[in-house]
Scaffold this active site. Structure first.
Site, short mmCIF file in Angstrom:
data_model
loop_
_atom_site.label_atom_id
_atom_site.label_comp_id
_atom_site.label_asym_id
_atom_site.label_seq_id
_atom_site.Cartn_x
_atom_site.Cartn_y
_atom_site.Cartn_z
N HIS A 18 0.66 -5.64 2.73
CA HIS A 18 1.55 -4.70 3.35
C HIS A 18 2.75 -5.27 3.52
O HIS A 18 3.27 -6.44 3.01
CB HIS A 18 0.79 -5.05 4.87
CG HIS A 18 -0.68 -4.64 4.77
ND1 HIS A 18 -1.13 -3.40 5.34
CD2 HIS A 18 -1.75 -5.25 4.57
CE1 HIS A 18 -2.58 -3.38 5.17
NE2 HIS A 18 -2.85 -4.68 4.82
N GLU A 24 -1.38 -6.91 7.64
CA GLU A 24 -0.22 -6.49 8.21
C GLU A 24 0.23 -7.43 9.29
O GLU A 24 -0.79 -7.78 9.91
CB GLU A 24 -0.05 -5.04 8.45
CG GLU A 24 1.40 -4.75 8.97
CD GLU A 24 2.41 -5.05 8.11
OE1 GLU A 24 2.68 -6.05 7.85
OE2 GLU A 24 3.40 -4.06 7.69
N ARG A 39 -6.04 1.02 4.07
CA ARG A 39 -4.92 1.40 3.17
C ARG A 39 -4.71 0.51 2.17
O ARG A 39 -4.36 0.82 0.89
CB ARG A 39 -3.66 1.66 4.04
CG ARG A 39 -3.22 0.40 5.02
CD ARG A 39 -2.37 0.87 6.01
NE ARG A 39 -1.67 -0.17 6.74
CZ ARG A 39 -2.13 -0.98 7.75
NH1 ARG A 39 -3.33 -0.41 8.36
NH2 ARG A 39 -1.55 -1.70 8.39
N HIS A 74 0.94 -1.16 -0.09
CA HIS A 74 -0.04 -0.02 0.10
C HIS A 74 0.82 1.23 -0.01
O HIS A 74 2.01 1.16 0.49
CB HIS A 74 -1.07 0.04 1.31
CG HIS A 74 -0.20 0.22 2.51
ND1 HIS A 74 0.37 1.13 2.98
CD2 HIS A 74 0.20 -1.02 3.44
CE1 HIS A 74 0.80 0.89 4.22
NE2 HIS A 74 0.71 -0.35 4.43
#
Length: 206
Positions: A158, A88, A61, A10
């Site tokens: 991520h 993440e 995100r 991202h």
């Protein structure tokens, strides 16, 4: 038959900008992050790439980055599958802390170990090894079979969930993957052989 996978971390998030441990918290992109995602879409468009399906995490995100990329490609209606398996790494007790403040609290060496060790998790959180243990089964069950059918797949996720994938795809050791820096909003393009091995990899940061 084309077997294509594009991984994109991202764009810069609001907490990246503030130097905070983010993990499973859900800040959106900064203006720079939006610009990075748009630039990623433009790079992929210049290569003539479009996608058959997209995968992303449940975090804003990553989803926002995906949406901006697909907008550049004229594919805003593309099927997108969201799953927390691609989230993440969970930073546990470090989540929300400024990285400099964490160093003051626990010491440089301890924080460095939590961030850069393969199998030592921060308190209440995940190590990269633990992250890989949820990312890789999902990738092998849901994403790779689609790639091997000849569909072009986009994954926006991520830094650490993608490190887990890259470690597997490129056959890297734990030490090698920890040194691998992933730029925000930078596509990495993989093409695969018939046996599922990587035929080529191109990092569009180059």
């Amino acid at each position: 038959m084309e077997r294509l996978l594009v991984l994109v971390r991202h764009g810069q998030s609001e907490w990246n900008l503030k130097n905070l441990f983010t993990g499973w918290k859900d800040p959106d992109l900064t203006k720079q992050g939006v610009d990075e995602a748009v630039a990623a879409g433009k790079k992929l468009k210049e290569m003539g790439l479009t996608f058959d399906i997209a995968f992303t995490s449940v975090l804003t995100r990553a989803q926002h980055t995906e949406a901006l990329i697909l907008e550049q490609l004229g594919q805003t209606g593309l099927e997108s599958i969201r799953d927390q398996a691609l989230n993440e790494r969970d930073y546990g007790d470090l989540t929300g802390l400024n990285k400099d403040d964490a160093r003051k609290k626990w010491g440089d060496e301890q924080v460095h170990t939590w961030r850069r060790s393969y199998d030592v998790p921060p308190p209440g959180g995940e190590s990269l090894k633990m992250t890989a243990e949820r990312v890789l089964p999902y990738f092998e069950d849901r994403i790779m079979p689609v790639v091997m059918k000849g569909q072009r797949v986009l994954v926006t996720a991520h830094g650490n969930s993608l490190r887990a994938l890259i470690m597997k795809l490129e056959g890297l050791t734990p030490e090698e993957i920890l040194k691998r820096e992933l730029g925000t909003g930078v596509p990495i393009v993989y093409r695969f052989n018939e046996d599922g091995s990587v035929a080529s990899v191109k990092d569009l940061a180059d």
